[in-house]
Design a protein around this motif. Sequence first.
Motif, PDB file in Angstrom:
ATOM      1  N   MET A   1       8.679 -15.692  -5.886  1.00  0.00           N
ATOM      2  CA  MET A   1       7.848 -16.314  -4.857  1.00  0.00           C
ATOM      3  C   MET A   1       6.499 -15.618  -4.686  1.00  0.00           C
ATOM      4  N   VAL A   2       6.265 -14.554  -5.467  1.00  0.00           N
ATOM      5  CA  VAL A   2       5.052 -13.745  -5.307  1.00  0.00           C
ATOM      6  C   VAL A   2       4.112 -13.938  -6.487  1.00  0.00           C
ATOM      7  N   ASP A   3       2.877 -14.265  -6.192  1.00  0.00           N
ATOM      8  CA  ASP A   3       1.837 -14.300  -7.215  1.00  0.00           C
ATOM      9  C   ASP A   3       1.242 -12.903  -7.304  1.00  0.00           C
ATOM     10  N   LYS A   4       0.244 -12.590  -6.482  1.00  0.00           N
ATOM     11  CA  LYS A   4      -0.289 -11.234  -6.406  1.00  0.00           C
ATOM     12  C   LYS A   4       0.075 -10.622  -5.058  1.00  0.00           C
ATOM     13  N   LEU A   5       0.089  -9.294  -5.033  1.00  0.00           N
ATOM     14  CA  LEU A   5       0.535  -8.547  -3.861  1.00  0.00           C
ATOM     15  C   LEU A   5      -0.561  -7.597  -3.398  1.00  0.00           C
ATOM     16  N   ILE A   6      -0.795  -7.550  -2.080  1.00  0.00           N
ATOM     17  CA  ILE A   6      -1.757  -6.600  -1.513  1.00  0.00           C
ATOM     18  C   ILE A   6      -1.057  -5.801  -0.421  1.00  0.00           C
ATOM     19  N   LEU A   7      -1.055  -4.482  -0.573  1.00  0.00           N
ATOM     20  CA  LEU A   7      -0.417  -3.586   0.381  1.00  0.00           C
ATOM     21  C   LEU A   7      -1.493  -2.778   1.094  1.00  0.00           C
ATOM     22  N   CYS A   8      -1.543  -2.893   2.413  1.00  0.00           N
ATOM     23  CA  CYS A   8      -2.599  -2.262   3.201  1.00  0.00           C
ATOM     24  C   CYS A   8      -2.021  -1.212   4.143  1.00  0.00           C
TER      25      CYS A   8
ATOM     26  N   THR B   1      -0.680  -5.697  -8.199  1.00  0.00           N
ATOM     27  CA  THR B   1      -0.756  -5.198  -6.827  1.00  0.00           C
ATOM     28  C   THR B   1      -2.053  -4.453  -6.557  1.00  0.00           C
ATOM     29  N   LEU B   2      -2.649  -4.750  -5.403  1.00  0.00           N
ATOM     30  CA  LEU B   2      -3.806  -4.008  -4.891  1.00  0.00           C
ATOM     31  C   LEU B   2      -3.349  -3.221  -3.676  1.00  0.00           C
ATOM     32  N   ILE B   3      -3.669  -1.932  -3.657  1.00  0.00           N
ATOM     33  CA  ILE B   3      -3.295  -1.052  -2.556  1.00  0.00           C
ATOM     34  C   ILE B   3      -4.574  -0.610  -1.851  1.00  0.00           C
ATOM     35  N   LEU B   4      -4.661  -0.888  -0.558  1.00  0.00           N
ATOM     36  CA  LEU B   4      -5.852  -0.552   0.225  1.00  0.00           C
ATOM     37  C   LEU B   4      -5.480   0.386   1.368  1.00  0.00           C
ATOM     38  N   ALA B   5      -6.370   1.328   1.673  1.00  0.00           N
ATOM     39  CA  ALA B   5      -6.142   2.249   2.784  1.00  0.00           C
ATOM     40  C   ALA B   5      -7.475   2.740   3.316  1.00  0.00           C
ATOM     41  N   GLY B   6      -7.478   3.107   4.590  1.00  0.00           N
ATOM     42  CA  GLY B   6      -8.647   3.708   5.197  1.00  0.00           C
ATOM     43  C   GLY B   6      -8.545   5.223   5.129  1.00  0.00           C
ATOM     44  N   ARG B   7      -9.607   5.882   4.714  1.00  0.00           N
ATOM     45  CA  ARG B   7      -9.558   7.335   4.551  1.00  0.00           C
ATOM     46  C   ARG B   7      -9.281   8.039   5.887  1.00  0.00           C
ATOM     47  N   GLY B   8      -9.687   7.415   6.982  1.00  0.00           N
ATOM     48  CA  GLY B   8      -9.480   8.024   8.298  1.00  0.00           C
ATOM     49  C   GLY B   8      -8.233   7.535   9.008  1.00  0.00           C
TER      50      GLY B   8
ATOM     51  N   GLU C   1       1.455   5.347  -8.034  1.00  0.00           N
ATOM     52  CA  GLU C   1       2.252   5.994  -9.072  1.00  0.00           C
ATOM     53  C   GLU C   1       3.573   5.270  -9.320  1.00  0.00           C
ATOM     54  N   LYS C   2       4.027   4.499  -8.344  1.00  0.00           N
ATOM     55  CA  LYS C   2       5.327   3.827  -8.447  1.00  0.00           C
ATOM     56  C   LYS C   2       5.233   2.401  -8.984  1.00  0.00           C
ATOM     57  N   ILE C   3       4.140   1.707  -8.678  1.00  0.00           N
ATOM     58  CA  ILE C   3       4.029   0.281  -9.020  1.00  0.00           C
ATOM     59  C   ILE C   3       3.215   0.139 -10.300  1.00  0.00           C
ATOM     60  N   ALA C   4       3.831  -0.448 -11.308  1.00  0.00           N
ATOM     61  CA  ALA C   4       3.248  -0.460 -12.653  1.00  0.00           C
ATOM     62  C   ALA C   4       1.878  -1.115 -12.719  1.00  0.00           C
ATOM     63  N   HIS C   5       1.771  -2.336 -12.251  1.00  0.00           N
ATOM     64  CA  HIS C   5       0.509  -3.086 -12.386  1.00  0.00           C
ATOM     65  C   HIS C   5      -0.267  -3.015 -11.075  1.00  0.00           C
ATOM     66  N   SER C   6      -0.744  -1.832 -10.750  1.00  0.00           N
ATOM     67  CA  SER C   6      -1.395  -1.651  -9.451  1.00  0.00           C
ATOM     68  C   SER C   6      -2.702  -0.891  -9.578  1.00  0.00           C
ATOM     69  N   ARG C   7      -3.523  -1.065  -8.568  1.00  0.00           N
ATOM     70  CA  ARG C   7      -4.756  -0.301  -8.425  1.00  0.00           C
ATOM     71  C   ARG C   7      -4.912   0.034  -6.948  1.00  0.00           C
TER      72      ARG C   7
END
Length: 267
Positions: free
Chosen positions: A109-116, A209-216, A230-236
């Motif tokens: 059911m998932v196309d692309k994934l974004i983790l914030c 997968t795209l992984i986003l985070a705020g430095r603060g 490091e865990k998700i193969a096709h990620s940035r």
Amino acid sequence: MPKVKANGIEFYYEIHGEGPVLVLLEGLGYASWMWRRQVEELSSHFKVVIFDNRGVGHTEKPEMEYSIQMFAEDTAEVLKALNIDKAHILGVSMGGFIAQEFAISYPEMVDKLILCCTSFGGANSIPIPKETLEIMLQGASKDRTSEKARYAVSTALNEGTLNENQDILDFILQEQRNNPQPKHAYQRQLFAGASFNSENKVDTIVAETLILAGRGDRVVPFENAQLLLEKIAHSRAIIIDDAGHLFFMEKPKQTNQLIIDFLKDNK
């Protein structure tokens, strides 16, 4: 007020725009209003689906044990009820837990994934700072006009740019006053998040997968993004400077463009 019956309860939902489906999943204690700075821009490119998680907003708030697996099941059933077979999935904080679990349990059911601003949980993730955890355990103050409530919400914003983001604080507190979350529902969501641990299975995620985070980020330290990477193969992973846990509210233009670019990249 549109609602759909799924997984035994009624969920409030909204659909904006046309195109590929993009589902946005909220964090602890937040409802669909949190996407105020995303919906307009993203819905010009995608069919944006947002809904209130169980226990918050206009969705039912049953007094029962919640789990991240249950939230993932809720997501699948809501999408099925809306005749959506597959979608891009974006989750923020606890919504990032849900997004991970959904991608693991329902990969078809998932196309692309974004983790914030999220982590894989468990003992080997970088924990929530003690001061922030104490605020979360106390729960939201009933008086959303109090300085205590204002300070609690402020910890989700970047400390260095707090003065210029007072409008975000005002907006969140007003929405929480308009539709307060019952104590039992907040605690059920909190405990569900506290028991989440995908460390030993997050590497089974096959979606790009795209992984986003705020430095603060003073809630989920940004270094968790590297651990997920490091865990998700096709990620940035991309770290956003001068932004905290709610970086998508603090830096909406930058965040929205990162989302659009990633989802429209066909490489």
